[in-house]
Design an enzyme around this catalytic site. Structure first.
Site, mmCIF file in Angstrom:
data_model
loop_
_atom_site.group_PDB
_atom_site.id
_atom_site.type_symbol
_atom_site.label_atom_id
_atom_site.label_comp_id
_atom_site.label_asym_id
_atom_site.label_seq_id
_atom_site.Cartn_x
_atom_site.Cartn_y
_atom_site.Cartn_z
ATOM 1 N N ASP A 62 12.911 -13.178 -8.082
ATOM 2 C CA ASP A 62 11.679 -13.917 -8.308
ATOM 3 C C ASP A 62 10.540 -13.247 -7.526
ATOM 4 O OD1 ASP A 62 10.344 -16.486 -9.316
ATOM 5 O OD2 ASP A 62 10.149 -16.791 -7.160
ATOM 6 N N HIS A 93 17.350 -20.355 -13.305
ATOM 7 C CA HIS A 93 16.519 -19.426 -12.547
ATOM 8 C C HIS A 93 17.068 -19.114 -11.159
ATOM 9 C CE1 HIS A 93 13.042 -17.271 -11.142
ATOM 10 N NE2 HIS A 93 12.785 -18.180 -10.215
#
Length: 287
Positions: free
Chosen positions: A104, A266
């Site tokens: 990320d 995620h």
């Protein structure tokens, strides 16, 4: 968490970072994303520590690491500055070269570190990310809808007011899914105003400065010199946004880019730690 690992506050030339490290073997630096701290790796790091010396810092501005004094000092929050922290940290721990993985927002620091310090990074793994410049240039309706937070977090003053009104409601998170100690560390971070502002600084620098660094590199023809492996979450939106993720990355790398999706949402280090650790070990140990 992190049985057998050391936990220290390590003072560097430009920053003081909270760092967890342990294991034995070649050094592997793991960089977390937003809004996590280094404890997001609590299941992955011990698995990798059987083969590597694993180093997990809180990035500058995140967790218990230093926060730049001026929240509008975009250079201090930039991925270039955080890349200098990474190299300085590995120097302090005695490692001239190292493997590197970032998830990320940490993937942007990892990418910048490998570009700016090509002689230091042996291999790079990017988890759930594309270059900031690519994300912004390819921004259309879906990204503006799904990734609205990129632009909101880059605004002045308003996002921290919204988040700090009720951090737990804003960010969510579940102790059962995250693991209790990781969840508690995460909650401490998102309830600390200085840390929230520090995390937002990562987005603000992305919009104000980091994309310009990417553009300068592209115009100059600078590319990653080390092998690059990209891993993305099949239950997240990277494929929906960019289609062939590897084709987005290929122009940024001298060597052929490899990679694949894994069965996860995620936060892959928490949701599918075994598959992620296996994929990272396979890449970093391959000849």
């Amino acid at each position: 968490m992190f049985e057998g690992f050391h936990l220290e506050m390590i003072e560097l030339a430009e920053a003081t970072l909270r760092v967890r490290y342990g294991g034995s073997g070649p050094p592997l630096l793991l960089l977390h994303g937003h809004p996590r701290t280094h404890t997001t790796w609590h299941q992955v790091a011990p698995l990798l520590a059987k083969s590597f010396t694993v180093v997990c810092p809180d990035l500058r501005g995140f967790g218990k690491s230093i926060k730049p004094a001026d929240p509008h000092d975009y250079e201090a929050f930039s991925k270039r500055a955080k890349g200098r922290d990474c190299v300085a940290l590995m120097d302090r721990l005695g490692f001239d070269t190292f493997y590197l993985a970032g998830h990320d927002r940490g993937s942007y620091t990892a990418f910048r570190t490998a570009l700016d310090h090509s002689s230091r990074v042996l291999k790079l793994a990017i988890l759930d990310g594309v270059p900031i410049l690519e994300a912004l240039e390819r921004s259309q309706v879906q990204f503006a809808t799904d990734g609205w937070h990129w632009f909101f977090y880059a605004q002045s003053d308003k996002p921290e007011q919204a988040i700090l009104a009720d951090p737990k409601a804003w960010y969510g998170g579940c102790a059962e899914a995250m693991g209790l100690e990781n969840y508690e560390d995460f909650q401490a971070a998102i309830h600390d105003p200085a840390t929230v502002i520090g995390m937002l600084g990562d987005y603000r620098s992305g919009i104000e400065l980091d994309y310009l660094h990417d553009r300068e590199d592209r115009h100059a023809g600078r590319k990653l010199q080390c092998p690059l492996h990209v891993i993305w979450s099949l239950k997240d939106d990277l494929e929906d946004l960019y289609g062939d993720v590897l084709s987005v990355w290929q122009p940024w790398a001298e060597q052929k880019v490899t990679g694949a999706g894994i069965d996860s949402g995620h936060h892959m280090a928490e949701e599918n730690s075994a598959e992620l650790a296996s994929a990272l070990k396979a890449f970093f140990t391959a000849r």
